[in-house]
Write an enzyme that holds these catalytic residues in place. Structure first.
Site, mmCIF file in Angstrom:
data_model
loop_
_atom_site.group_PDB
_atom_site.id
_atom_site.type_symbol
_atom_site.label_atom_id
_atom_site.label_comp_id
_atom_site.label_asym_id
_atom_site.label_seq_id
_atom_site.Cartn_x
_atom_site.Cartn_y
_atom_site.Cartn_z
ATOM 1 N N ASP A 199 0.819 -1.204 0.000
ATOM 2 C CA ASP A 199 0.000 0.000 0.000
ATOM 3 C C ASP A 199 0.860 1.264 0.000
ATOM 4 O O ASP A 199 1.916 1.320 0.635
ATOM 5 C CB ASP A 199 -0.893 -0.025 1.250
ATOM 6 C CG ASP A 199 -1.812 1.175 1.341
ATOM 7 O OD1 ASP A 199 -2.636 1.336 0.430
ATOM 8 O OD2 ASP A 199 -1.702 1.949 2.315
ATOM 9 N N GLU A 254 1.173 -0.494 -5.160
ATOM 10 C CA GLU A 254 0.220 0.583 -5.406
ATOM 11 C C GLU A 254 1.049 1.863 -5.461
ATOM 12 O O GLU A 254 1.381 2.449 -4.439
ATOM 13 C CB GLU A 254 -0.824 0.678 -4.296
ATOM 14 C CG GLU A 254 -1.920 1.683 -4.627
ATOM 15 C CD GLU A 254 -2.348 2.541 -3.450
ATOM 16 O OE1 GLU A 254 -3.234 3.381 -3.644
ATOM 17 O OE2 GLU A 254 -1.801 2.402 -2.352
#
Length: 634
Positions: free
Chosen positions: A314, A367
């Site tokens: 993330d 990401e």
């Protein structure tokens, strides 16, 4: 009286590795371990707290008293406190009470290596083990053959707390999900599920992205072994498991990692690097060896003990840039005067090297929303070493295009074609994730313009385009049946919508697109290389039509794809072809079974010796309204 017995699981070699930041199985040493010492059963505790003056284990076994079970600090300046407490059993609640040698500050912390945590809002750690008999041998063996990037990879992103709820809006347990979710994912044909963070977190509105228990599956849904059952059942059904992993930041909750021993232990001491202004959270000190070992050990832990098949990392962009979300004067350039965080770059490279060296067939997925170069290229070529990267530019441009009324699309075709100018600079995954269906952005279905028919035709077209565009795929839960409302983490998806034809048609087309993707090698064998894609015509702006070829290893299996991005039926639409023979329509997003108008090309289409689009041959097609049609050679 101190009832702690001197005992250690550490060797001198362990300590050397830890200090060097090269110990990647710290969970075998630090934390709470059920062991037997001199014939007596109990728990060995070990915690890293280098600025502590004293460390005690407090829990329900000593009435949370801070002076009864004091750990002993190791002599080797590692900063590790340890000891064995007899007769403590599995299920005992505990924390570490730490008195700092800095101004006598006292903290009471959950165990950073706890395997299990109390159900929030309670914050104690729980003595536990990882005993479990796995039944996924076939999957784990077959995964050895999945280590390439030339396989279908279609991901269903799931937030466990809101996929489906039980009576009175209660959470479903891991065990209930092991029945319902596994059946559903298998039925819809996704190759993988991606769980939004399941590591323990205190605050539901964070969706799991503010972690306090990095080694513990959240107790909201059951015990650690119950989560193992869920992973096991998915594997037995032939479905891979990706876990969201959050090494980018952590909350400053009193029981968490922040200010752990009265010092900035896990977080960077310089607030310009150690505090995240967007999320009001703390940022790891990637330059500290012991912190790097903690994080990489955590990644290894989930792949090893929970058989995860990949980690989606993330907020990588926030880690890479020193000036991320910071104004001028709020950040300090690196030693070369640049904005890149050199410690983060080094950490991410090492993380990926360790993962790929130790686990065959897994993937790490970044990401990462910027143009940072070579995110998904090997470290030995100068890359960060990830297996894949989210294609955020494609997502933004595609949704921007699709939200336009069809009459205006001819002026914006570049929004679609631009992605092919950089599509092969990385190993891209195409994401329609949870971030696109919250905070007033509308659901994917309600982004589509037009009346109800057009809205669902556009949605089918969007998914047809997504599944025939190069790259792997990710779709957030609910989007696969046209969820109307934005995602709400506090309640179930709107499953009742499946009683309506348009919504059930969306679910059916996703199921069939997954099957098409898995059954047509041209859609996956070269999905990360320009050799797998060729434009036929990208310049028919006036009709808002795109045509292209997808290629695999066998030219006979190539596919021709045509997208009609308006509701006007295009009859006798000619495209250029480079070979003789016939085309047959094998997929049509406008088929009646999906809720479409049923217009298409029913029979074999003869390729004519009539040059067109710069090719020697051509064929005439009927293009249904708002559709993607797929053709194979025969």
């Amino acid at each position: 009286m101190n009832k702690v017995i001197t005992h250690s699981l550490f060797t001198d070699f362990d300590i050397d590795l830890f200090k060097a930041g090269k110990h990647f199985k710290l969970y075998e040493k630090l934390g709470a371990h059920l062991v037997e010492v001199n014939g007596v059963k109990g728990v060995y505790f070990a915690v890293w707290a280098p600025t502590a003056q004293s460390v005690s284990v407090v829990g329900d076994f000593n009435y949370w008293a801070g002076n009864e079970h004091q750990l002993q600090v190791r002599w080797d300046s590692s900063g590790i406190w340890e000891g064995f407490i007899p007769e403590i059993t599995k299920g005992a609640l505990y924390k570490y009470k730490i008195q700092s040698n800095i101004n006598g500050i006292v903290t009471e912390k959950a165990d950073p290596f706890a395997l299990y945590c109390e159900n929030p809002p309670h914050t104690a750690s729980v003595v536990w083990d990882l005993d479990y008999k796995w039944k996924d041998e076939n999957w784990m063996q077959s995964r050895q053959n999945h280590n390439g990037l030339d396989k279908p990879y279609s991901v269903y992103e799931v937030h466990l707390g809101s996929w489906k709820r039980g009576d009175h809006n209660r959470f479903l347990s891991y065990l209930e999900l092991a029945d319902d979710l596994v059946t559903y994912v298998k039925e819809t044909g996704f190759t993988h599920v991606e769980f939004m963070p399941i590591m323990e977190y205190p605050y539901d509105p964070s969706w799991g992205y503010q972690l306090t228990g990095y080694f513990a599956p959240t107790s909201r849904f059951g015990k650690p072994q119950d989560f193992m059952v869920l992973v096991d059942k998915l594997h037995q059904a032939g479905i891979g498991v990706i876990l969201d992993w959050v090494p980018s930041h952590f909350p400053d909750d009193a029981h968490g990692l922040g200010f752990f021993d009265g010092s900035h232990l896990y977080e960077h001491p310089d607030r310009r690097k150690g505090y995240h202004p967007d999320w009001k959270s703390l940022v790891f000190n990637y330059g500290r060896n012991e912190v790097r070992a903690f994080l990489i050990s955590n990644a290894v832990f989930w792949l090893h003990h929970y058989h995860a098949d990949g980690l989606r990392v993330d907020a990588v962009a926030s880690m890479l840039y020193l000036d991320y979300s910071r104004e001028e004067g709020e950040w300090e350039p690196n030693i070369y005067g640049g904005r890149e965080n050199l410690d983060t770059i080094s950490f991410l490279k090492e993380f990926n090297e360790v993962i790929y060296a130790n686990f065959v067939g897994v993937q790490t997925i970044a990401e990462e929303s910027t143009s940072f170069p070579m995110v998904s290229r090997p470290t030995f070529t100068g890359g960060l070493g990830f297996g894949m990267k989210w294609m955020m530019g494609w997502m933004h441009d595609t949704l921007k295009y699709f939200q336009k009324e069809t009459v205006y699309r001819k002026y914006h075709q570049n929004d679609l074609t631009f992605s092919m100018t950089y599509a092969f600079t990385e190993n891209f995954m195409l994401p329609f994730s949870h971030d696109e269906v919250v905070y007033g952005k509308k659901s994917i279905a309600n982004k589509m313009p037009g009346d109800e028919w057009q809205k669902f035709a556009n949605l089918r077209l969007l998914y047809g385009y997504m599944f025939t565009h190069p790259g792997t795929k990710l779709l957030f839960m609910g989007s696969e049946f046209g969820q109307s409302d934005e995602w709400n983490f506090e309640k179930s998806l709107d499953w009742h919508l499946l009683q309506y034809d348009y919504h059930s048609g969306i679910k059916r087309i996703i199921t069939d697109l997954n099957q098409l993707y898995k059954s047509q090698p041209a859609l996956y064998e070269k999905q990360f290389t320009g050799e797998g894609f060729e434009w036929i015509n990208y310049s028919d702006h006036q009709n808002a039509v795109l045509s292209y070829i997808r290629k695999g290893n066998n030219a006979k299996e190539n596919l021709v794809i045509v997208g009609n991005f308006t509701q006007v039926v295009r009859e006798n639409y000619r495209i250029g072809i480079s070979q003789k023979g016939k085309l047959i329509e094998i997929f049509n997003t406008d088929a009646a079974i999906y809720g479409g108008s049923g217009i298409g090309n029913a029979s074999n289409l003869k390729i004519e010796s009539s040059p067109y689009d710069g090719r020697d041959y051509s064929v005439e097609l009927t293009l249904p309204p708002l559709s993607v049609t797929v053709y194979s050679f025969t």
